[in-house]
Design a protein around this motif. Sequence first.
Motif, PDB file in Angstrom:
ATOM      1  N   SER A 105       0.867  -1.176   0.000  1.00  0.00           N
ATOM      2  CA  SER A 105       0.000   0.000   0.000  1.00  0.00           C
ATOM      3  C   SER A 105       0.902   1.224   0.000  1.00  0.00           C
ATOM      4  O   SER A 105       2.110   1.119  -0.259  1.00  0.00           O
ATOM      5  N   ARG A 106       0.358   2.374   0.340  1.00  0.00           N
ATOM      6  CA  ARG A 106       1.176   3.591   0.342  1.00  0.00           C
ATOM      7  C   ARG A 106       2.303   3.520   1.361  1.00  0.00           C
ATOM      8  O   ARG A 106       3.307   4.228   1.238  1.00  0.00           O
ATOM      9  N   TRP A 107       2.159   2.665   2.381  1.00  0.00           N
ATOM     10  CA  TRP A 107       3.192   2.571   3.415  1.00  0.00           C
ATOM     11  C   TRP A 107       4.482   1.964   2.872  1.00  0.00           C
ATOM     12  O   TRP A 107       5.532   2.080   3.503  1.00  0.00           O
ATOM     13  N   GLN A 108       4.414   1.314   1.733  1.00  0.00           N
ATOM     14  CA  GLN A 108       5.628   0.778   1.105  1.00  0.00           C
ATOM     15  C   GLN A 108       6.281   1.803   0.177  1.00  0.00           C
ATOM     16  O   GLN A 108       7.219   1.479  -0.542  1.00  0.00           O
ATOM     17  N   PRO A 149       7.615   5.088   1.262  1.00  0.00           N
ATOM     18  CA  PRO A 149       8.028   6.224   2.095  1.00  0.00           C
ATOM     19  C   PRO A 149       8.720   7.287   1.250  1.00  0.00           C
ATOM     20  O   PRO A 149       9.495   6.969   0.338  1.00  0.00           O
ATOM     21  N   THR A 188      -4.621   6.155  -1.761  1.00  0.00           N
ATOM     22  CA  THR A 188      -4.475   4.849  -2.400  1.00  0.00           C
ATOM     23  C   THR A 188      -4.372   4.973  -3.913  1.00  0.00           C
ATOM     24  O   THR A 188      -3.577   4.293  -4.564  1.00  0.00           O
ATOM     25  N   SER A 211      10.291   0.672   2.016  1.00  0.00           N
ATOM     26  CA  SER A 211       9.978   0.608   3.444  1.00  0.00           C
ATOM     27  C   SER A 211      10.808  -0.487   4.105  1.00  0.00           C
ATOM     28  O   SER A 211      11.245  -1.441   3.456  1.00  0.00           O
TER      29      SER A 211
END
Length: 540
Positions: free
Chosen positions: A151-154, A156, A189, A377
């Motif tokens: 998701s967006r967390w991957q 940074p 997203t 990430s």
Amino acid sequence: MKRVPIFLALVVMASVLTPTSNTLASTATVSIGVQSTPNAGESLVTFFGQVKPAVKAKIEISSFDGIAWKATPFTTTSSSSGAWRITAVATAIKAEGQYRATALIKKKKVLSKPANFKVDNSKTFPDHNTLFLTPETSKLTGGRIKGSDVSRWQHPNDQPIDFKKMFDAGMRFVIIKGSDAQEKADIETMRWLVGDRNAAQAAGLYTGMYHFAYMPNTTDRDYVIRDAKAQAQKVIWRLASLGGYNERDLPVALDLENSCIQRSSSGGCAKFLARSLVTLWAETWLETVEEKTGRKPILYSYAQFLESAMTRSEKLRQYPLWLAHYGINPADPISQPGQRPVIGCFVHSWSTANCSSQWQIWQYSSCGIGKKYGVPSSRLDLNVFRGSADNFLALTKGRWQPEPADMMPINEPTRVNLISVTATDTNKPVEINVEVFRNIGTPVVTGTVVFRPLDTKVKVKKQSAVRSASGRWELKVEGLPAGVTAGTLNYVDISKTHSDNQLPLSINLMQGPELPVPTPTPKPTPTKRPVDSCAKQIKH
């Protein structure tokens, strides 16, 4: 097979996306990437890129023969977001050359920079078994096909994922966050879904898409069904914007792991949706998506939630389960995800007689080493698929190609219904409950609400809209002055799926008593010991 000047034969189509903006042809650019796509049997080549600023355009691929650029048979149309993709079979395995893309925008040709390419023979495998499972991966996964979810967390600092490196490290599928019931998260997203899907498929990965769900704050069964259908509609529109399912798509997944429907002032959960209603919601969502797309969606959750927040359902059992269970090793032949760690069974729709779970995909760790797989990430979710290569490919069968009526509407008419307003004095927030409907009578799928005073000198200190269900919000407004503040209650949809709308609204507040300003008492700040959340998880 017919030969063409660049020794390639077209086999696949382009992606379709949702419009984000329009621009004049004079300011547009087009990019191109060309790479060998891992495959069993024939060598595949993927051309992909994007027109920026986003605009729909015809894409033509040209090759350079050492003297001049010559047209090839390969053409497609970019989506309204500008993304495009063409997959071809390389009929000459030693083919190499230089290619460029031409975007035809309002009768003007926009050229990409040239891209050099040479077929990589190492990306062609004798059969699907060797394609999906390398000896090294087999040791880590107990002989199972390995994948991930992102998701967006991957991303940074907006860094891209190197999906080619992900494939080379043994991954064969990646499930990408595709939508969210909350508007802000959904917009974030969309920044990554399209590019990640294109790049991952070009690198040889099979891709899925998941929807992160929130439950509605209601006890009404009909309203639960209505909300589930509205969230399913968002996913159907999102999938349609990608052009439907292609040959490298897994079925969409429902991420259901939270049944909280009301938060306390401290942030904890003050109210949960009833177990029977959570089950009804999930059944409705899954059935709605399956009926439209022709594929059974996947449900993602964990055993504790399936047992405590849902009731057992034979309907749910018919859908593939993507189960999260950390701390046990997939390489251990006696590992059984979904079992209690000590004694007893989790009892839910996918429970088996031996206390394990009837899972299709197992998320066995959230502590994969990001850099190893080309992910910026530090952490990455790790998954395995239960079954053979043929079982895996069976999930990709059945292509849904959307009709024009399946596409997300643009500025669809809306209707705003004010449910209630609670306004007392200036010390308390004004609470406004409102719902917004599409012109066909169902809840809107995107957007939010806001109060705007008519007098621009009146400043609202703070306001927050909390989604209580699809198309329904509780808006809290703070900092309005005493007396009557005339304004409008506005429904705003920045995606332009539904048309903005408003109602006149006047808020009358009494002057609240002056409250004493508390004197803060200094407290020593305790030293927190760092907690390693990966201490008991698999890390590789």
